[in-house]
Design a protein around this motif. Sequence first.
Motif, PDB file in Angstrom:
ATOM      1  N   MET A   1       2.081  10.079   3.618  1.00  0.00           N
ATOM      2  CA  MET A   1       1.353  11.001   2.732  1.00  0.00           C
ATOM      3  C   MET A   1       0.524  12.028   3.512  1.00  0.00           C
ATOM      4  SD  MET A   1       0.069   8.618  -0.432  1.00  0.00           S
ATOM      5  CE  MET A   1      -0.588  10.019  -1.344  1.00  0.00           C
ATOM      6  N   GLY A   2       0.463  11.858   4.834  1.00  0.00           N
ATOM      7  CA  GLY A   2      -0.379  12.737   5.637  1.00  0.00           C
ATOM      8  C   GLY A   2      -1.847  12.534   5.313  1.00  0.00           C
ATOM      9  N   ALA A   3      -2.192  11.298   4.949  1.00  0.00           N
ATOM     10  CA  ALA A   3      -3.556  10.986   4.501  1.00  0.00           C
ATOM     11  C   ALA A   3      -4.394  10.407   5.636  1.00  0.00           C
ATOM     12  CB  ALA A   3      -3.492   9.984   3.351  1.00  0.00           C
ATOM     13  N   ASP A   4      -5.688  10.614   5.519  1.00  0.00           N
ATOM     14  CA  ASP A   4      -6.667  10.039   6.441  1.00  0.00           C
ATOM     15  C   ASP A   4      -6.662   8.521   6.256  1.00  0.00           C
ATOM     16  OD1 ASP A   4      -8.978   9.079   7.675  1.00  0.00           O
ATOM     17  OD2 ASP A   4     -10.269  10.658   6.881  1.00  0.00           O
ATOM     18  N   HIS A   5      -6.338   7.791   7.302  1.00  0.00           N
ATOM     19  CA  HIS A   5      -6.251   6.326   7.227  1.00  0.00           C
ATOM     20  C   HIS A   5      -7.567   5.688   6.789  1.00  0.00           C
ATOM     21  CE1 HIS A   5      -2.374   5.493   9.617  1.00  0.00           C
ATOM     22  NE2 HIS A   5      -2.349   6.750   9.214  1.00  0.00           N
TER      23      HIS A   5
ATOM     24  N   VAL B   1     -19.777  -3.693   0.121  1.00  0.00           N
ATOM     25  CA  VAL B   1     -20.254  -4.690   1.074  1.00  0.00           C
ATOM     26  C   VAL B   1     -19.462  -4.548   2.373  1.00  0.00           C
ATOM     27  CG1 VAL B   1     -18.662  -6.473   0.222  1.00  0.00           C
ATOM     28  CG2 VAL B   1     -20.808  -7.165   1.309  1.00  0.00           C
ATOM     29  N   SER B   2     -20.034  -4.993   3.476  1.00  0.00           N
ATOM     30  CA  SER B   2     -19.323  -4.970   4.759  1.00  0.00           C
ATOM     31  C   SER B   2     -18.239  -6.056   4.762  1.00  0.00           C
ATOM     32  CB  SER B   2     -20.309  -5.204   5.901  1.00  0.00           C
ATOM     33  OG  SER B   2     -19.609  -5.286   7.122  1.00  0.00           O
ATOM     34  N   LEU B   3     -16.983  -5.644   4.937  1.00  0.00           N
ATOM     35  CA  LEU B   3     -15.860  -6.580   4.897  1.00  0.00           C
ATOM     36  C   LEU B   3     -15.022  -6.579   6.181  1.00  0.00           C
ATOM     37  CD1 LEU B   3     -14.563  -5.810   1.299  1.00  0.00           C
ATOM     38  CD2 LEU B   3     -15.716  -7.916   2.045  1.00  0.00           C
ATOM     39  N   VAL B   4     -15.274  -5.627   7.080  1.00  0.00           N
ATOM     40  CA  VAL B   4     -14.434  -5.535   8.282  1.00  0.00           C
ATOM     41  C   VAL B   4     -15.276  -5.660   9.549  1.00  0.00           C
ATOM     42  CG1 VAL B   4     -12.666  -4.195   7.143  1.00  0.00           C
ATOM     43  CG2 VAL B   4     -14.516  -3.000   8.312  1.00  0.00           C
TER      44      VAL B   4
ATOM     45  N   ASP C   1      -6.062   0.495   7.978  1.00  0.00           N
ATOM     46  CA  ASP C   1      -5.928   0.103   9.389  1.00  0.00           C
ATOM     47  C   ASP C   1      -6.842  -1.054   9.780  1.00  0.00           C
ATOM     48  OD1 ASP C   1      -4.031   2.045   9.796  1.00  0.00           O
ATOM     49  OD2 ASP C   1      -5.395   3.459  10.780  1.00  0.00           O
ATOM     50  N   GLU C   2      -7.694  -1.479   8.879  1.00  0.00           N
ATOM     51  CA  GLU C   2      -8.675  -2.512   9.204  1.00  0.00           C
ATOM     52  C   GLU C   2      -8.162  -3.918   8.878  1.00  0.00           C
ATOM     53  OE1 GLU C   2     -11.450  -1.919  10.761  1.00  0.00           O
ATOM     54  OE2 GLU C   2     -11.434   0.266  10.629  1.00  0.00           O
TER      55      GLU C   2
ATOM     56  N   HIS D   1      11.229  -1.686   4.607  1.00  0.00           N
ATOM     57  CA  HIS D   1      11.039  -2.419   5.868  1.00  0.00           C
ATOM     58  C   HIS D   1       9.613  -2.323   6.381  1.00  0.00           C
ATOM     59  CE1 HIS D   1      15.317  -3.046   5.990  1.00  0.00           C
ATOM     60  NE2 HIS D   1      15.525  -1.744   5.859  1.00  0.00           N
ATOM     61  N   ASP D   2       8.838  -1.401   5.822  1.00  0.00           N
ATOM     62  CA  ASP D   2       7.446  -1.237   6.254  1.00  0.00           C
ATOM     63  C   ASP D   2       6.595  -0.895   5.036  1.00  0.00           C
ATOM     64  OD1 ASP D   2       5.006  -0.730   7.403  1.00  0.00           O
ATOM     65  OD2 ASP D   2       5.771   0.647   8.932  1.00  0.00           O
ATOM     66  N   LEU D   3       5.994  -1.924   4.458  1.00  0.00           N
ATOM     67  CA  LEU D   3       5.150  -1.736   3.278  1.00  0.00           C
ATOM     68  C   LEU D   3       3.676  -1.594   3.648  1.00  0.00           C
ATOM     69  CD1 LEU D   3       6.799  -4.322   0.861  1.00  0.00           C
ATOM     70  CD2 LEU D   3       7.041  -1.835   0.821  1.00  0.00           C
ATOM     71  N   SER D   4       3.391  -1.403   4.929  1.00  0.00           N
ATOM     72  CA  SER D   4       1.995  -1.334   5.362  1.00  0.00           C
ATOM     73  C   SER D   4       1.309  -0.085   4.821  1.00  0.00           C
ATOM     74  CB  SER D   4       1.912  -1.341   6.894  1.00  0.00           C
ATOM     75  OG  SER D   4       2.332  -0.093   7.417  1.00  0.00           O
ATOM     76  N   GLY D   5       0.021  -0.233   4.605  1.00  0.00           N
ATOM     77  CA  GLY D   5      -0.780   0.892   4.161  1.00  0.00           C
ATOM     78  C   GLY D   5      -0.845   1.989   5.200  1.00  0.00           C
ATOM     79  N   SER D   6      -0.822   1.611   6.480  1.00  0.00           N
ATOM     80  CA  SER D   6      -0.850   2.608   7.559  1.00  0.00           C
ATOM     81  C   SER D   6       0.378   3.499   7.480  1.00  0.00           C
ATOM     82  CB  SER D   6      -0.889   1.914   8.926  1.00  0.00           C
ATOM     83  OG  SER D   6      -2.061   1.158   9.050  1.00  0.00           O
ATOM     84  N   HIS D   7       1.522   2.884   7.239  1.00  0.00           N
ATOM     85  CA  HIS D   7       2.774   3.632   7.106  1.00  0.00           C
ATOM     86  C   HIS D   7       2.698   4.559   5.884  1.00  0.00           C
ATOM     87  CE1 HIS D   7       6.966   4.444   7.883  1.00  0.00           C
ATOM     88  NE2 HIS D   7       7.315   4.074   6.657  1.00  0.00           N
ATOM     89  N   ALA D   8       2.177   4.037   4.785  1.00  0.00           N
ATOM     90  CA  ALA D   8       2.026   4.846   3.567  1.00  0.00           C
ATOM     91  C   ALA D   8       1.115   6.043   3.833  1.00  0.00           C
ATOM     92  CB  ALA D   8       1.466   3.993   2.435  1.00  0.00           C
TER      93      ALA D   8
END
Length: 155
Positions: free
Chosen positions: A38-42, A152-155, A66-67, A27-34
């Motif tokens: 994992m307790g990882a730095d976003h 390169v700057s993408l965000v 998150d970007e 239900h939540d495939l977002s990278g933020s959720h992942a």
Amino acid sequence: MVKTNVMRLLDAAGITYETGTYEVDEHDLSGSHAADLMGADHDRMYKTLVLKGEKKGYMVCCIPVDEELDLKKAARAAGEKKVEMIHVKDMLGITGYIRGGCSPIGMKKHFPTYIEEMAQVFDTIMVSAGQRGVQVTLSPQDLRDYVEGTFVSLV
């Protein structure tokens, strides 16, 4: 853990990496959720986005989970006037990967790849290992070199 194609490719290239897993939430495939699972730095976990330009075709962008991708910056990086995200239904056919498991490493074909320049401030970043719930951690420079990418700057 079974080795993914991404891991086999990195092994063959002699690139050092670590793996990590998390429980997939359909239900939540977002990278933020992942990253949370994992307790990882976003800022160190990168998602892989596939776009299509008007003239040069497909391209890959890796940005922190998150970007939001700036389409104008992505187009400029690729020398395009305009780019747009591909439809999720087209992802498997184009890349060989499904949504939530798309890696910049080991796609069906080699596409121009652009990595958010902020990646360079970290010793390591995480990208998908080619299947949902599995990540590889490697140096941003190794990733760039392997995919023949551009910072390169993408965000």
